[in-house]
Design a protein around this motif. Structure first.
Motif, PDB file in Angstrom:
ATOM      1  N   GLU A 168      39.321  39.408  -6.782  1.00 14.98           N
ATOM      2  CA  GLU A 168      39.140  40.601  -7.614  1.00 14.98           C
ATOM      3  C   GLU A 168      39.730  41.844  -6.961  1.00 14.98           C
ATOM      4  OE1 GLU A 168      35.586  43.187  -9.752  1.00 14.98           O
ATOM      5  OE2 GLU A 168      35.244  41.081  -9.253  1.00 14.98           O
ATOM      6  N   ALA A 169      39.593  41.959  -5.644  1.00 11.41           N
ATOM      7  CA  ALA A 169      40.094  43.142  -4.949  1.00 11.41           C
ATOM      8  C   ALA A 169      41.616  43.233  -4.982  1.00 11.41           C
ATOM      9  CB  ALA A 169      39.607  43.140  -3.497  1.00 11.41           C
ATOM     10  N   ARG A 170      42.282  42.102  -5.265  1.00 11.55           N
ATOM     11  CA  ARG A 170      43.752  42.086  -5.308  1.00 11.55           C
ATOM     12  C   ARG A 170      44.275  41.684  -6.683  1.00 11.55           C
ATOM     13  NH1 ARG A 170      46.282  44.219  -0.658  1.00 11.55           N
ATOM     14  NH2 ARG A 170      44.857  43.904   1.094  1.00 11.55           N
ATOM     15  N   ARG A 171      43.473  41.946  -7.718  1.00 13.31           N
ATOM     16  CA  ARG A 171      43.833  41.466  -9.056  1.00 13.31           C
ATOM     17  C   ARG A 171      44.991  42.248  -9.668  1.00 13.31           C
ATOM     18  NH1 ARG A 171      41.668  44.696 -13.171  1.00 13.31           N
ATOM     19  NH2 ARG A 171      40.243  46.282 -12.389  1.00 13.31           N
ATOM     20  N   GLY A 172      45.271  43.469  -9.166  1.00 16.75           N
ATOM     21  CA  GLY A 172      46.363  44.257  -9.723  1.00 16.75           C
ATOM     22  C   GLY A 172      46.147  44.508 -11.204  1.00 16.75           C
ATOM     23  N   ALA A 173      47.126  44.125 -12.042  1.00 19.38           N
ATOM     24  CA  ALA A 173      47.052  44.375 -13.482  1.00 19.38           C
ATOM     25  C   ALA A 173      46.333  43.268 -14.245  1.00 19.38           C
ATOM     26  CB  ALA A 173      48.460  44.560 -14.037  1.00 19.38           C
ATOM     27  N   HIS A 174      45.798  42.252 -13.540  1.00 20.65           N
ATOM     28  CA  HIS A 174      45.108  41.157 -14.231  1.00 20.65           C
ATOM     29  C   HIS A 174      43.729  41.636 -14.689  1.00 20.65           C
ATOM     30  CE1 HIS A 174      47.749  37.623 -13.120  1.00 20.65           C
ATOM     31  NE2 HIS A 174      48.265  38.615 -12.431  1.00 20.65           N
ATOM     32  N   PRO A 175      43.355  41.384 -15.959  1.00 22.41           N
ATOM     33  CA  PRO A 175      42.061  41.872 -16.471  1.00 22.41           C
ATOM     34  C   PRO A 175      40.886  41.214 -15.759  1.00 22.41           C
ATOM     35  CG  PRO A 175      43.161  40.457 -18.083  1.00 22.41           C
ATOM     36  CD  PRO A 175      44.136  40.691 -16.988  1.00 22.41           C
ATOM     37  N   ARG A 176      39.986  42.050 -15.276  1.00 26.83           N
ATOM     38  CA  ARG A 176      38.836  41.568 -14.497  1.00 26.83           C
ATOM     39  C   ARG A 176      37.988  40.582 -15.296  1.00 26.83           C
ATOM     40  NH1 ARG A 176      37.014  46.094 -13.347  1.00 26.83           N
ATOM     41  NH2 ARG A 176      37.403  46.308 -11.111  1.00 26.83           N
ATOM     42  N   GLU A 177      37.831  40.839 -16.607  1.00 28.28           N
ATOM     43  CA  GLU A 177      36.897  40.027 -17.402  1.00 28.28           C
ATOM     44  C   GLU A 177      37.330  38.578 -17.553  1.00 28.28           C
ATOM     45  OE1 GLU A 177      39.477  42.338 -20.447  1.00 28.28           O
ATOM     46  OE2 GLU A 177      38.627  42.643 -18.437  1.00 28.28           O
ATOM     47  N   HIS A 178      38.589  38.283 -17.272  1.00 33.27           N
ATOM     48  CA  HIS A 178      39.059  36.898 -17.432  1.00 33.27           C
ATOM     49  C   HIS A 178      39.261  36.167 -16.100  1.00 33.27           C
ATOM     50  CE1 HIS A 178      39.322  37.351 -21.683  1.00 33.27           C
ATOM     51  NE2 HIS A 178      40.286  38.245 -21.644  1.00 33.27           N
ATOM     52  N   LEU A 179      38.973  36.844 -14.981  1.00 32.11           N
ATOM     53  CA  LEU A 179      39.022  36.146 -13.702  1.00 32.11           C
ATOM     54  C   LEU A 179      37.919  35.089 -13.667  1.00 32.11           C
ATOM     55  CD1 LEU A 179      39.521  39.100 -11.154  1.00 32.11           C
ATOM     56  CD2 LEU A 179      41.266  37.604 -12.150  1.00 32.11           C
ATOM     57  N   ALA A 180      38.137  34.044 -12.891  1.00 33.80           N
ATOM     58  CA  ALA A 180      37.145  32.967 -12.797  1.00 33.80           C
ATOM     59  C   ALA A 180      37.065  32.467 -11.365  1.00 33.80           C
ATOM     60  CB  ALA A 180      37.524  31.816 -13.729  1.00 33.80           C
ATOM     61  N   SER A 181      35.903  31.950 -11.001  1.00 34.10           N
ATOM     62  CA  SER A 181      35.747  31.326  -9.685  1.00 34.10           C
ATOM     63  C   SER A 181      36.379  29.944  -9.729  1.00 34.10           C
ATOM     64  CB  SER A 181      34.261  31.215  -9.317  1.00 34.10           C
ATOM     65  OG  SER A 181      33.672  32.505  -9.238  1.00 34.10           O
ATOM     66  N   PRO A 182      37.087  29.553  -8.679  1.00 31.35           N
ATOM     67  CA  PRO A 182      37.743  28.235  -8.700  1.00 31.35           C
ATOM     68  C   PRO A 182      36.731  27.098  -8.760  1.00 31.35           C
ATOM     69  CG  PRO A 182      38.545  29.603  -6.870  1.00 31.35           C
ATOM     70  CD  PRO A 182      37.348  30.285  -7.428  1.00 31.35           C
ATOM     71  N   SER A 183      36.965  26.185  -9.670  1.00 34.11           N
ATOM     72  CA  SER A 183      36.168  24.957  -9.754  1.00 34.11           C
ATOM     73  C   SER A 183      36.963  23.957 -10.559  1.00 34.11           C
ATOM     74  CB  SER A 183      34.802  25.207 -10.407  1.00 34.11           C
ATOM     75  OG  SER A 183      34.956  25.458 -11.790  1.00 34.11           O
ATOM     76  N   LEU A 184      36.654  22.680 -10.364  1.00 36.41           N
ATOM     77  CA  LEU A 184      37.332  21.649 -11.135  1.00 36.41           C
ATOM     78  C   LEU A 184      36.992  21.772 -12.615  1.00 36.41           C
ATOM     79  CD1 LEU A 184      37.004  18.538  -8.780  1.00 36.41           C
ATOM     80  CD2 LEU A 184      38.947  20.107  -9.063  1.00 36.41           C
ATOM     81  N   GLU A 185      35.771  22.206 -12.908  1.00 37.07           N
ATOM     82  CA  GLU A 185      35.366  22.362 -14.309  1.00 37.07           C
ATOM     83  C   GLU A 185      36.164  23.481 -14.973  1.00 37.07           C
ATOM     84  OE1 GLU A 185      32.561  20.234 -12.007  1.00 37.07           O
ATOM     85  OE2 GLU A 185      33.269  22.295 -11.693  1.00 37.07           O
ATOM     86  N   ALA A 186      36.308  24.615 -14.268  1.00 38.52           N
ATOM     87  CA  ALA A 186      37.054  25.744 -14.827  1.00 38.52           C
ATOM     88  C   ALA A 186      38.528  25.376 -15.009  1.00 38.52           C
ATOM     89  CB  ALA A 186      36.915  26.959 -13.915  1.00 38.52           C
ATOM     90  N   LEU A 187      39.066  24.595 -14.071  1.00 35.99           N
ATOM     91  CA  LEU A 187      40.454  24.152 -14.196  1.00 35.99           C
ATOM     92  C   LEU A 187      40.619  23.236 -15.404  1.00 35.99           C
ATOM     93  CD1 LEU A 187      43.321  24.014 -12.905  1.00 35.99           C
ATOM     94  CD2 LEU A 187      42.523  21.978 -11.671  1.00 35.99           C
ATOM     95  N   GLU A 188      39.694  22.283 -15.547  1.00 36.51           N
ATOM     96  CA  GLU A 188      39.760  21.316 -16.645  1.00 36.51           C
ATOM     97  C   GLU A 188      39.686  22.021 -17.997  1.00 36.51           C
ATOM     98  OE1 GLU A 188      39.547  17.103 -17.976  1.00 36.51           O
ATOM     99  OE2 GLU A 188      40.160  18.110 -16.139  1.00 36.51           O
TER     100      GLU A 188
END
Length: 395
Positions: free
Chosen positions: A154-174
């Motif tokens: 999050e601290a290095r997200r630049g122009a990426h919208p904060r609300e759509h960031l996600a924590s890495p997980s196999l479920e989130a990837l799938e």
């Protein structure tokens, strides 16, 4: 005699230089033979065999460079289209964009999908799949997509919208890529985040390359990521810790280690020209020029929309209203010309946009490998005049 007869039937171009990353690479002159189909069938160093059939020369290139077209591994859209917002109705305009890219000297792109919602991401991947099936000559080719996010710091997200960031997980990837595994070439993530190691491992199993980007990783954390299979830095210097003499960060570790591709935006704004030249000199075989072009690529400067936000474009540089640097609207090969001007190393600059990215995607191991078997109509001829580099179709 049979061998000599076959040589006599060939068309030959002499005094050709081929781009390469190291000093002196661009000094050697070559003779290029084309068969009766117009395909490059042999490239010889000038002298020896090349001299024996010099009388068959059709053209003397006087030291101009021959290269493949560009391959852009980070481009977010163009002609008003943002790749994460694609719908089926956008297919005609996407075709126009691919025509523009071909005219701008780019053979293939990894369409980059910045952090967005799951439904738009999957819809965009489906549209890109349709577009690949519609490919025809005269269009830039669509490689697998480059997912830039959502597993970013999050601290290095630049122009990426904060609300759509996600924590890495196999479920989130799938959730995001299920059913599209073969449509994705590259994923940018922050390897220091908890759960990133499992995601990196899964992407490796799927044959999807992984890049470090929008990351707060230390050199040690980056090293762990490289050990796990991270093979590239997304826009080196940007959205990551800088290169410091007591804290080398991801970039320092990548240069020390070697073999890690270093994406570089050579617009002179994202990275100061001096730092771009230093990177090229420090890691010439690792430097890969990318455009990071956004949706206004191909349109005039001014105010444009980017998802729900306003994008301000001035002199090819894109910023959000709060001043956050978001990308560019410059063609990839404009970066080649700028880097060549700053560095006075045109051969290395050409190589970094036309051959280096092919090594990343496994398309070619070197320049000759990328040229043999190709017609001149698919290749580029580069000429330097008064310190400025220019390109045109090689045919």
């Amino acid at each position: 005699m049979a061998a000599e007869a076959s040589v006599a039937l060939m068309h030959r171009i002499t005094n050709v230089r081929l781009p390469g990353p190291l000093p002196g690479d661009g000094d050697q002159r070559y003779a290029v033979d084309l068969d009766d189909q117009g395909l490059i069938c042999r490239i010889d160093v000038m002298g020896g065999v090349a001299q024996q059939v010099a009388q068959q020369t059709d053209a003397d290139w006087k030291g101009d460079w021959l290269s493949p077209r560009g391959v852009d591994l980070q481009i977010n859209g163009g002609l008003g289209l943002a790749f994460p917002e694609l719908s089926e109705a956008d297919l005609p305009r996407l075709e126009q964009l691919l025509e523009l890219l071909w005219r701008d000297g780019v053979e293939a792109i990894a369409p980059t999908l910045v952090t967005c919602g799951i439904a738009p991401l999957r819809q965009a991947l489906a549209v890109l799949r349709q577009a690949r099936d519609l490919h025809r000559p005269g269009l830039c080719r669509l490689l697998g997509a480059h997912l830039e996010g959502p597993f970013l710091a999050e601290a290095r997200r630049g122009a990426h919208p904060r609300e759509h960031l996600a924590s890495p997980s196999l479920e989130a990837l799938e959730e995001r890529i299920d059913g599209f595994e073969t449509e994705i070439a590259l994923v940018t993530l922050a390897p220091e985040l908890e759960g990133a190691d499992a995601v990196i491992g899964r992407l490796q199993e799927l044959g999807i390359s992984v890049a470090l980007g929008h990351s707060a990783a230390t050199a040690a954390q980056a090293s762990t990521g490289f050990d796990q299979g991270v093979a590239m830095l997304t826009h080196a210097f940007n959205a990551m810790p800088g290169l410091h003499h007591r804290a080398p960060g991801p970039l320092g570790e990548a240069c020390r280690r070697g073999g890690v591709a270093l994406g570089l935006i050579a617009d002179g704004v994202h990275v100061h020209p001096t730092m771009a030249v230093l990177l090229q000199r420090l890691a010439p075989e690792q430097t890969v020029l990318v455009s990071d072009a956004l949706a206004p690529y191909g349109l005039a400067d001014g105010e444009h929309r980017w998802d729900e936000r306003v994008l301000l474009v001035e002199n090819g540089t894109c910023r959000l209203e709060d001043g956050t640097l978001a990308g560019v609207t410059l063609p990839q090969l404009e970066g080649v010309k700028r880097l060549a001007h700053w560095s006075n190393a045109p051969s290395a600059a050409i190589w970094s946009a036309t051959v280096a990215p092919r090594r990343v995607i496994g398309d070619a191991t070197g320049c000759m490998d990328a040229l043999v078997g190709r017609p001149l109509t698919q290749l580029l001829r580069w000429h330097q005049k008064e310190g400025e580099l220019h390109w045109a179709c090689a045919a």
